[in-house]
Design an enzyme around this catalytic site. Structure first.
Site, PDB file in Angstrom:
ATOM      1  N   ASP A 171      39.339  21.541  41.272  1.00  9.69           N
ATOM      2  CA  ASP A 171      38.730  22.763  40.723  1.00  9.69           C
ATOM      3  C   ASP A 171      37.038  22.756  40.828  1.00  9.69           C
ATOM      4  OD1 ASP A 171      38.139  25.241  39.212  1.00  9.69           O
ATOM      5  OD2 ASP A 171      40.129  25.577  39.181  1.00  9.69           O
ATOM      6  N   TYR A 204      39.547  42.246  48.113  1.00 10.04           N
ATOM      7  CA  TYR A 204      40.581  41.111  47.615  1.00 10.04           C
ATOM      8  C   TYR A 204      41.704  41.163  48.437  1.00 10.04           C
ATOM      9  CZ  TYR A 204      43.444  38.609  44.122  1.00 10.04           C
ATOM     10  OH  TYR A 204      44.403  37.706  43.711  1.00 10.04           O
ATOM     11  N   LYS A 219      42.874  43.052  22.454  1.00 14.86           N
ATOM     12  CA  LYS A 219      42.279  44.213  21.748  1.00 14.86           C
ATOM     13  C   LYS A 219      43.250  44.488  20.643  1.00 14.86           C
ATOM     14  CE  LYS A 219      40.431  46.687  25.813  1.00 14.86           C
ATOM     15  NZ  LYS A 219      40.458  47.742  26.953  1.00 14.86           N
ATOM     16  N   GLN A 255      49.912  54.705  34.439  1.00  8.51           N
ATOM     17  CA  GLN A 255      49.865  54.073  35.561  1.00  8.51           C
ATOM     18  C   GLN A 255      50.994  52.730  35.254  1.00  8.51           C
ATOM     19  OE1 GLN A 255      47.240  54.130  33.575  1.00  8.51           O
ATOM     20  NE2 GLN A 255      45.913  52.529  33.841  1.00  8.51           N
ATOM     21  N   THR A 256      51.842  52.357  36.350  1.00  9.79           N
ATOM     22  CA  THR A 256      52.865  51.395  36.165  1.00  9.79           C
ATOM     23  C   THR A 256      52.500  50.205  36.734  1.00  9.79           C
ATOM     24  OG1 THR A 256      53.962  52.567  38.035  1.00  9.79           O
ATOM     25  CG2 THR A 256      54.499  53.530  35.792  1.00  9.79           C
ATOM     26  N   ARG A 257      53.307  49.152  36.322  1.00  4.86           N
ATOM     27  CA  ARG A 257      53.286  47.864  36.754  1.00  4.86           C
ATOM     28  C   ARG A 257      54.563  47.036  36.483  1.00  4.86           C
ATOM     29  NH1 ARG A 257      49.494  50.009  38.623  1.00  4.86           N
ATOM     30  NH2 ARG A 257      47.375  49.169  38.872  1.00  4.86           N
ATOM     31  N   ARG A 287      53.088  50.247  40.751  1.00  8.54           N
ATOM     32  CA  ARG A 287      53.338  49.062  41.515  1.00  8.54           C
ATOM     33  C   ARG A 287      54.848  48.353  40.943  1.00  8.54           C
ATOM     34  NH1 ARG A 287      48.635  45.484  42.738  1.00  8.54           N
ATOM     35  NH2 ARG A 287      48.342  46.612  44.272  1.00  8.54           N
TER      36      ARG A 287
HETATM   37  P1  NAD Z   1      42.216  31.920  37.948  1.00  6.88           P
HETATM   38  O1  NAD Z   1      41.052  32.580  38.227  1.00  6.88           O
HETATM   39  O2  NAD Z   1      42.617  31.599  36.479  1.00  6.88           O
HETATM   40  O3  NAD Z   1      42.258  30.412  38.828  1.00  6.88           O
HETATM   41  C1  NAD Z   1      41.421  30.262  40.036  1.00  6.88           C
HETATM   42  C2  NAD Z   1      40.713  29.279  39.996  1.00  6.88           C
HETATM   43  O4  NAD Z   1      40.005  28.780  41.349  1.00  6.88           O
HETATM   44  C3  NAD Z   1      39.665  29.007  38.871  1.00  6.88           C
HETATM   45  O5  NAD Z   1      39.800  27.939  38.160  1.00  6.88           O
HETATM   46  C4  NAD Z   1      38.274  28.872  39.670  1.00  6.88           C
HETATM   47  O6  NAD Z   1      37.369  28.058  39.061  1.00  6.88           O
HETATM   48  C5  NAD Z   1      38.837  28.206  41.119  1.00  6.88           C
HETATM   49  N1  NAD Z   1      37.804  28.232  41.979  1.00  6.88           N
HETATM   50  C6  NAD Z   1      37.213  29.278  42.361  1.00  6.88           C
HETATM   51  N2  NAD Z   1      36.301  29.071  43.333  1.00  6.88           N
HETATM   52  C7  NAD Z   1      36.618  27.883  43.560  1.00  6.88           C
HETATM   53  C8  NAD Z   1      35.728  26.981  44.534  1.00  6.88           C
HETATM   54  N3  NAD Z   1      34.684  27.497  45.364  1.00  6.88           N
HETATM   55  N4  NAD Z   1      36.160  25.598  44.485  1.00  6.88           N
HETATM   56  C9  NAD Z   1      37.306  25.228  43.620  1.00  6.88           C
HETATM   57  N5  NAD Z   1      37.785  25.804  42.957  1.00  6.88           N
HETATM   58  C10 NAD Z   1      37.366  27.373  42.734  1.00  6.88           C
HETATM   59  O7  NAD Z   1      43.437  32.691  38.848  1.00  6.88           O
HETATM   60  P2  NAD Z   1      44.743  32.519  38.690  1.00  6.88           P
HETATM   61  O8  NAD Z   1      45.332  33.910  37.991  1.00  6.88           O
HETATM   62  O9  NAD Z   1      45.412  31.270  37.962  1.00  6.88           O
HETATM   63  O10 NAD Z   1      45.256  32.744  40.027  1.00  6.88           O
HETATM   64  C11 NAD Z   1      45.497  31.881  40.871  1.00  6.88           C
HETATM   65  C12 NAD Z   1      45.818  32.287  42.495  1.00  6.88           C
HETATM   66  O11 NAD Z   1      46.733  33.109  42.324  1.00  6.88           O
HETATM   67  C13 NAD Z   1      44.741  32.850  43.173  1.00  6.88           C
HETATM   68  O12 NAD Z   1      44.393  32.542  44.375  1.00  6.88           O
HETATM   69  C14 NAD Z   1      45.057  34.254  42.854  1.00  6.88           C
HETATM   70  O13 NAD Z   1      44.159  35.209  43.858  1.00  6.88           O
HETATM   71  C15 NAD Z   1      46.479  34.238  43.057  1.00  6.88           C
HETATM   72  N6  NAD Z   1      47.072  35.713  42.220  1.00  6.88           N
HETATM   73  C16 NAD Z   1      46.981  35.734  40.974  1.00  6.88           C
HETATM   74  C17 NAD Z   1      47.589  36.789  40.220  1.00  6.88           C
HETATM   75  C18 NAD Z   1      47.786  36.854  38.783  1.00  6.88           C
HETATM   76  O14 NAD Z   1      48.376  37.810  38.227  1.00  6.88           O
HETATM   77  N7  NAD Z   1      47.231  35.830  38.077  1.00  6.88           N
HETATM   78  C19 NAD Z   1      48.120  37.775  40.936  1.00  6.88           C
HETATM   79  C20 NAD Z   1      48.168  37.645  42.295  1.00  6.88           C
HETATM   80  C21 NAD Z   1      47.360  36.585  43.072  1.00  6.88           C
END
Ligand code: NAD
Length: 321
Positions: free
Chosen positions: A32, A146, A197, A215-217, A281
């Site tokens: 990370d 995104y 909150k 809105q729903t999820r 959704r």
């Molecule tokens: P998060 O932001 O907590 O974790 C993502 C991590 O990626 C962070 O720690 C960040 O520092 C790291 N990162 C960003 N840029 C980087 C780089 N250049 N090099 C190395 N590391 C880097 O998010 P999360 O909730 O743990 O999500 C994890 C994955 O799941 C992501 O790909 C996200 O898009 C996907 N996702 C999450 C959700 C959700 O509900 N949390 C929903 C849909 C998709």
């Protein structure tokens, strides 16, 4: 011993996944740009690397048999609607470099974390939405920025499998929540924001709700999320798969559940100027239960109680309550 790389291991889901994989007995490398904020990592090795750079992706994937690729620039709806250029640039570069590095270093299995944000807006325009099936992704009209990036990389994963034999797996997460996730600062998602909150409010206070609350999820607890990812990686299924709960609730109901957990009477003040994302959704889990012979089982109430208690504890430590 199988060696596994988890990218985004300093983030919410990645941190929990590392802990889970260590409990299963794997050797785990976490990568990370930052260390986990709220607890030490269980990874055997943790590298601080910027995965936008191909040389760092090559270093991260060296000697790895499996990759769970979670690193991404992301946040809740308020963040992804206001940082589209940074998100599409950074995530495209990270994802393409990671795929290419995995192929170059002969990784066997590569799991990509996609999102429910890839589903088209026209299937999500009422609160009483029909649950989304995987095939609903096309004709495409994802969340701007995104969501388009995630959908495109799903396709790139297929190309790397078909052309190079890299076994790619794709999960479409639906609102994952739990302890050790961001709860303040602008990147937090709705369950964490509402828990914060409510924890900061006195009983009888009102809290701000984004939109009209109708809105729903659906929301999936982190423990189910990591089990689902792990099970998919054991399977031979290489098409995108929903990973979420299929209990549809309104944001108003979410607030009421959290208020009940907190033992507070909370009123709602609606802010219609704030982004609220799609109107409704939900996840259709037919394929998930068929492919994995499993479905998420932690109830929203149980998951929210653990999340609320953890966020309240953090706020106490920060002396905000
Ligand atoms: P998060 O932001 O907590 O974790 C993502 C991590 O990626 C962070 O720690 C960040 O520092 C790291 N990162 C960003 N840029 C980087 C780089 N250049 N090099 C190395 N590391 C880097 O998010 P999360 O909730 O743990 O999500 C994890 C994955 O799941 C992501 O790909 C996200 O898009 C996907 N996702 C999450 C959700 C959700 O509900 N949390 C929903 C849909 C998709």
């Amino acid at each position: 011993m199988t060696k596994i790389l988890v990218t985004g291991a300093g983030g919410f889901i990645g941190h929990h996944l590392v802990t889970f994989l260590k409990q299963k007995g794997y050797w785990v490398r976490g990568v990370d740009i930052k260390k986990p904020e709220f607890a030490d990592t269980d990874a055997d090795e943790f590298q601080l690397l910027d995965l936008k750079k191909i040389e760092n992706c090559l270093r991260a994937t060296q000697d790895m048999e499996q990759v769970f690729h979670l690193a991404a620039n992301m946040g809740g709806i308020g963040f992804i609607e206001t940082h589209k250029a940074d998100i599409v640039f950074e995530n495209t570069v990270i994802d393409m470099h990671m795929l290419h590095a995995a192929k170059t270093n002969k990784v066997q299995k590569f799991l990509y974390t996609s999102s429910a944000c890839i589903y088209p807006a026209y299937k999500q325009d009422t609160p009483d939405i029909v649950p989304l099936k995987e095939e609903d992704a096309y004709p495409a009209l994802p969340e701007d920025g995104y969501g388009w990036e995630k959908l495109y990389i799903e396709r790139a994963c297929r190309h790397y499998r078909e052309d190079y034999g890299l076994k790619t797996y794709m999960v479409r997460f639906h609102n994952i929540f739990g302890p050790l996730g961001t709860y303040d600062g602008g990147r937090e998602k709705s369950p964490a924001a509402i828990c914060r909150k409510v924890a900061l409010a006195k009983t009888q206070d009102e809290i701000e709700v984004w939109g009209d609350g109708q809105q729903t999820r659906s929301y999936c607890y982190i423990e189910d999320c990591v089990v689902g990812m792990y099970k998919l990686m054991q399977s031979d299924y290489h098409e995108p798969l929903n990973l979420g709960q299929d209990r549809l609730i309104t944001i108003n109901e979410l607030v009421d559940i959290v208020a009940k957990i907190a033992g507070k009477k909370i009123a709602k003040k609606y802010d219609l100027s704030k982004p609220q994302g799609v109107r409704g959704r939900n996840s259709d889990n037919t394929l998930l239960s068929q492919i994995l012979n499993w479905s998420p089982s932690v109830t929203l109430e149980v998951g929210l109680e653990a999340t609320y208690n953890w966020i309240e504890e953090q706020l106490r430590k920060e002396k905000r309550i």
